[in-house]
Scaffold this active site. Structure first.
Site, PDB file in Angstrom:
ATOM      1  N   ARG A 177      -4.024  -6.221   5.859  1.00  0.00           N
ATOM      2  CA  ARG A 177      -2.868  -5.410   6.290  1.00  0.00           C
ATOM      3  C   ARG A 177      -2.859  -5.213   7.811  1.00  0.00           C
ATOM      4  NH1 ARG A 177      -2.397  -6.423   1.565  1.00  0.00           N
ATOM      5  NH2 ARG A 177      -2.114  -4.953  -0.133  1.00  0.00           N
ATOM      6  N   SER A 251       2.603   1.797  -0.540  1.00  0.00           N
ATOM      7  CA  SER A 251       1.282   2.420  -0.346  1.00  0.00           C
ATOM      8  C   SER A 251       1.255   3.121   1.004  1.00  0.00           C
ATOM      9  CB  SER A 251       0.185   1.369  -0.357  1.00  0.00           C
ATOM     10  OG  SER A 251       0.249   0.641  -1.554  1.00  0.00           O
ATOM     11  N   GLU A 347      -1.346   3.290   6.218  1.00  0.00           N
ATOM     12  CA  GLU A 347      -0.824   1.927   6.347  1.00  0.00           C
ATOM     13  C   GLU A 347       0.580   1.973   6.977  1.00  0.00           C
ATOM     14  OE1 GLU A 347      -1.250  -0.832   2.964  1.00  0.00           O
ATOM     15  OE2 GLU A 347       0.905  -1.196   3.158  1.00  0.00           O
TER      16      GLU A 347
END
Ligand code: FAD
Ligand code: NAP
Length: 351
Positions: A177, A251, A347
């Site tokens: 990520r 998320s 994130e």
């Protein structure tokens, strides 16, 4: 006469910059903040003309689908929505076809485009919201596949020099990520196109999570890329909140990766802790499980909360401010730290 044409041509290139524009419809959390300046662009020339006429004292923020951002206050910036379209096959060999894709193309439309042509590589990334241009930003990933696996290169417009630079897979410094655009080159570039290589005879990746089980329930004679894509779509629709119905950005936290000694100590205390060994000897933990253990799954906090089916997803029940959601995320981070001594990292991009 030539001058008149030049003026008309220039006027056509110039997109209007608007002031104090609500971003409510431009972020999937549905947070109602204002951008000091806002415009859209659908070509590199338009982007260049906007950047030429901009107020240089304001920073520039690029938006795709707004599915990975949380606005915590009015945005003192020029917000530019990327609408560059187009999918072009640029090379082909016996094994693969490479496509150059405009950064404003909706990611899932591109997935469907490749699946319809029986090309493999991104079927596991079906139904991820957002734009093609944002896909390299955090090296989007799901069900055991990341875009770095099919990524060839991208073209990005440098905001200060107004030049277009090409980045290879290596130059993007992809990680879990992560990419160079989220770190060292943050806010310096506008990604304008991405080139991906898709396979004609793909090796399907069906080992992850519930994919096998879902494929069986589809009862198809031959399993191909469209079967895997459909299985992923079904699983996602059953577990994840639809942002058009309930505001969220997927998320909110990354899964933490810890050193082996930290993991072994944790396993002593929490024998059932889910873990995924990494190639370098570290262990990935499931942030959703940690959040569930501290009792936050399904928890409501005023106008926002933690989704009841997926503890990694924070949701806006309608009237939440970005600050409320941010504060809830801070509370979760400190509680996880207190109980597990593990630091969760957000994130979602916070503005
Ligand atoms: P935005 O939210 O518009 O932007 C994200 C960041 O990238 C911002 O910092 C923005 O400034 C920057 N940016 C965007 N476009 C450009 C550009 N062209 N040039 C330079 N900078 C740019 N993510 C996953 O990885 N895997 C998943 O499985 C997944 N599932 C999700 C499920 C749901 C329900 C939701 C709501 C989100 C999910 N996400 C997932 C997160 C998100 O969809 C992805 O990160 C997606 O790539 C974001 O795209 P976007 O166009 O909406 O980006
Ligand atoms: P899940 O299958 O319930 O698994 C929980 C977590 O364990 C996931 O986060 C996943 O990590 C990890 N995991 C599960 N099986 C694994 C395996 N075989 N190898 C390595 N790690 C494994 O997860 P989910 O919430 O339903 O999501 C399914 C997939 O969609 C995941 O890949 C997830 O990342 C992705 N997703 C991402 C977002 C987002 O916004 N980023 C939102 C929804 C779903 P990984 O996350 O590293 O895969």
């Amino acid at each position: 006469m030539t001058e008149v044409f030049s003026v008309i041509f220039f006027a056509l290139l110039c997109r209007m910059i608007e002031n104090q524009v609500s971003l409510k419809n431009y972020n999937t959390f549905g947070i109602d903040v204002k951008a000091r300046e806002f415009s859209t662009f659908s070509t590199v020339e338009e982007l260049k003309s906007i950047l030429n006429q901009r107020n240089k004292s304001l920073p520039v923020i690029i938006l795709g689908g707004g599915s990975n951002v949380l606005f915590t206050k009015d945005v003192e910036a020029l917000v530019l929505k990327n609408e560059i379209n187009g999918i072009t096959a640029i090379s082909e060999d016996d094994e693969s076809i490479s496509f150059k894709v405009g950064a404003g193309v909706v990611w899932h439309s591109f997935v469907q485009y490749t699946v319809e042509r029986k090309l493999g590589g991104i079927e596991n990334l079906s139904l991820i919201p957002g734009s093609v241009g944002a896909s390299p930003m955090q090296n989007i990933g799901a069900y055991g596949v990341e875009i770095k696996d099919v990524f060839v290169s991208l073209e990005a417009f440098h905001i200060d020099s107004l030049e277009v630079h090409t980045f290879t897979n290596k130059a993007c410094q992809f990680g879990y990520r992560e990419s160079v655009f989220k770190r060292k080159l943050k806010n310096q570039y506008v990604i304008v196109s991405v080139t991906y290589r898709l396979m004609k005879n793909p090796v399907l990746n069906t080992n992850y999570g519930a994919i096998q089980q879902e494929i069986q329930s589809l009862q198809v004679e031959k399993i191909d890329v469209s079967t895997v894509s459909q299985a992923v779509i079904n699983i996602r629709q059953s577990k994840l909140p639809d942002p058009t119905k309930i505001g969220n950005a997927g998320s909110f936290f990354k899964n933490p990766v810890v050193k082996s000694d930290v993991f072994f100590a944790l396993r002593q205390k929490f024998p059932n802790i889910p873990n995924y060994p990494q190639e370098n000897g570290d262990y990935k933990l499931a942030a959703g499980w940690l959040i569930e253990q501290i009792g936050y799954k399904g928890k409501k906090a005023g106008n926002c909360g933690v989704h009841d089916l997926q503890a990694l997803v924070l949701v806006n029940y309608g009237a939440a401010t970005g600050k409320e959601i941010y504060d809830l995320s801070s509370e979760i981070i400190s509680e996880v730290k207190r109980v597990f001594n593990v630091e969760l990292e957000r994130e979602v991009n916070i503005y």
